[in-house]
Enzyme design. Structure first.
Site, PDB file in Angstrom:
ATOM      1  N   LYS A  39      34.335  34.619  55.165  1.00  0.00           N
ATOM      2  CA  LYS A  39      34.937  33.323  54.796  1.00  0.00           C
ATOM      3  C   LYS A  39      36.353  33.525  54.247  1.00  0.00           C
ATOM      4  CE  LYS A  39      32.690  33.802  50.311  1.00  0.00           C
ATOM      5  NZ  LYS A  39      31.575  33.395  49.455  1.00  0.00           N
ATOM      6  N   ARG A 133      24.649  25.486  42.433  1.00  0.00           N
ATOM      7  CA  ARG A 133      25.870  25.273  43.201  1.00  0.00           C
ATOM      8  C   ARG A 133      25.478  24.671  44.545  1.00  0.00           C
ATOM      9  NH1 ARG A 133      30.050  30.107  44.815  1.00  0.00           N
ATOM     10  NH2 ARG A 133      28.303  30.620  46.181  1.00  0.00           N
ATOM     11  N   TYR A 247      65.259  33.614  36.483  1.00  0.00           N
ATOM     12  CA  TYR A 247      65.112  32.339  35.781  1.00  0.00           C
ATOM     13  C   TYR A 247      64.893  32.537  34.289  1.00  0.00           C
ATOM     14  CZ  TYR A 247      64.796  29.572  40.047  1.00  0.00           C
ATOM     15  OH  TYR A 247      65.066  28.935  41.219  1.00  0.00           O
ATOM     16  N   MET A 296      59.888  31.728  43.255  1.00  0.00           N
ATOM     17  CA  MET A 296      59.046  31.255  44.361  1.00  0.00           C
ATOM     18  C   MET A 296      59.031  32.216  45.548  1.00  0.00           C
ATOM     19  SD  MET A 296      59.160  27.676  46.486  1.00  0.00           S
ATOM     20  CE  MET A 296      59.048  26.646  45.038  1.00  0.00           C
TER      21      MET A 296
HETATM   22  C1  LIG Z   1      31.050  34.625  49.069  1.00  0.00           C
HETATM   23  C2  LIG Z   1      29.606  34.847  49.148  1.00  0.00           C
HETATM   24  C3  LIG Z   1      29.100  36.145  49.267  1.00  0.00           C
HETATM   25  C4  LIG Z   1      29.945  37.380  49.127  1.00  0.00           C
HETATM   26  O1  LIG Z   1      30.096  37.646  47.741  1.00  0.00           O
HETATM   27  P1  LIG Z   1      30.943  38.884  47.188  1.00  0.00           P
HETATM   28  O2  LIG Z   1      30.816  38.753  45.710  1.00  0.00           O
HETATM   29  O3  LIG Z   1      32.337  38.663  47.655  1.00  0.00           O
HETATM   30  O4  LIG Z   1      30.356  40.126  47.732  1.00  0.00           O
HETATM   31  C5  LIG Z   1      27.743  36.292  49.467  1.00  0.00           C
HETATM   32  N1  LIG Z   1      26.925  35.203  49.535  1.00  0.00           N
HETATM   33  C6  LIG Z   1      27.387  33.946  49.406  1.00  0.00           C
HETATM   34  C7  LIG Z   1      26.429  32.815  49.467  1.00  0.00           C
HETATM   35  C8  LIG Z   1      28.736  33.729  49.189  1.00  0.00           C
HETATM   36  O5  LIG Z   1      29.169  32.458  49.026  1.00  0.00           O
END
Ligand SMILES: *Cc1c(COP(=O)(O)O)cnc(C)c1O
Length: 348
Positions: A39, A133, A247, A296
């Protein structure tokens, strides 16, 4: 036609280290197979270059968060090996999953109904075991029936810490496994993998550690760094004692100095918390401390230890993840995923 000039920022990925990290996590997962969280564009490294390397190493299951992230990977791996963690929020998500074979992770009774009404098929199920969550709560599991569950997931809230929540979530996940039929079960993220075999199930879901993050102390020395941000030196100047840089004149030269300006700033994810703290390195490894405030698109560094550096040179940004997190207060996750779109993603 003239081409687009090269960007003065590159994020070099050590593909061998990425593969070595996946292999190490797969080994540490014992009898379970390690999958991969890809992701957020593989935590900023570029999912389209990460996924083929992991698939080539033997990684089967890939986890995206959004449907669009899965769509971007369809030509690279068998879509049935991709699961979407956010699940089907709308009918179009369901249609996409059914048309492509990408597995939805069902997170609620509403998502389950939406999936089943469309005809269902193989899916994953996320069970909430204490994070509150995403996921179906344990109490609601009895209301599910007829789902064709490949992986039954839960997710640890505090795998990176020692505390009572890990064992509690483990027990609830085990209870869930007894309540709904499924082919495989998964609980552990990167940190969870080193909590021991009870946490492994059939499949693990490491993310951070694949990309060089040290999710728990046990992984220090096992996990290799993967991401190296680099930037070009745009200008070199000599300043007199008492002159200020950047800055708000946040740094005053105590003596005559040679300083350089690099093409890296907070718009690239090099946030203001690095002001007066960050460090760059020249090709010889000399340290070039950040002077004053990060702006920036630009940052000013001390070239006192790099007398031969010149306009156009590439410099490495010190970006050791655990050390950077301790210095800045940012998490290792933020440090990786914050690196902006102006970086050219290159492989070593
Ligand atoms: C992002 C995520 C992971 C990976 O977690 P890490 O701490 O980056 O290893 C695993 N399972 C779910 C459901 C996640 O959202």
């Amino acid at each position: 036609m003239t081409g687009v000039p090269a960007t003065p920022l590159r994020l070099t990925m050590d593909g061998d280290a990425l593969v070595a990290n996946w292999r190490a996590l797969d080994r540490l997962s014992g009898a379970a197979r390690a999958g991969a969280a890809v992701k957020a564009d593989a935590y900023g490294l570029g999912a389209r270059r990460v996924v083929p390397l992991l698939a080539g190493a033997g990684c089967r299951d890939m986890f995206a968060a959004h449907w669009a992230e899965a769509a971007d990977l369809l030509d690279l791996v068998d879509p049935r090996r991709i699961a979407v963690l956010h699940g089907p929020l709308r009918g179009e998500d369901v249609d996409f999953a059914r048309a492509t074979g990408v597995r939805p992770v069902i997170n609620s009774l509403e998502q389950a109904a939406r999936w089943q009404q469309a005809g269902g098929g193989a899916c994953d199920l996320m069970v909430d075991t204490g994070m509150n969550r995403l996921g179906v709560s344990l109490a609601d599991l009895a209301e599910l029936s007829g789902l064709q569950i490949d992986v039954l997931h839960s997710h640890l809230a505090s795998g990176d810490e020692d505390g009572p929540l890990n064992a509690l979530q483990l027990a609830r996940w085990q209870a869930a496994r007894g309540l709904v039929s499924h082919d495989r079960a998964a609980l552990a993220n990167s940190a969870g993998i080193v909590l021991g075999p009870a946490y492994h199930g059939d499949l693990t879901r490491p993310g951070l550690a694949l990309y060089g993050g040290v999710a728990r102390q046990e992984l220090a020395g096992v996990i290799r760094p993967v991401a190296l941000p680099q930037t070009a030196l745009l200008q070199v100047r000599q300043i007199a004692a008492g002159e200020t840089v950047g800055y708000n004149a946040a740094f005053t030269a105590p003596a005559p100095m040679r300083v350089g300006t690099v093409a890296l700033g907070y718009a690239d994810g090099y946030l203001r918390c690095w002001s007066g703290k960050g460090m760059l390195r020249d090709a010889q490894g000399a340290s070039l401390p950040v002077l004053g405030l990060v702006s920036m698109d630009l940052t000013i560094v001390d070239l006192g230890h790099s007398p031969h550096s010149k306009e156009g040179d590439w410099l490495d940004v010190d970006y050791d993840l655990p050390r950077s997190a301790a210095m800045t207060g940012l998490s290792q996750y933020e440090l990786l995923t914050g690196l902006g779109r102006r970086f050219a993603r290159a492989s070593e």
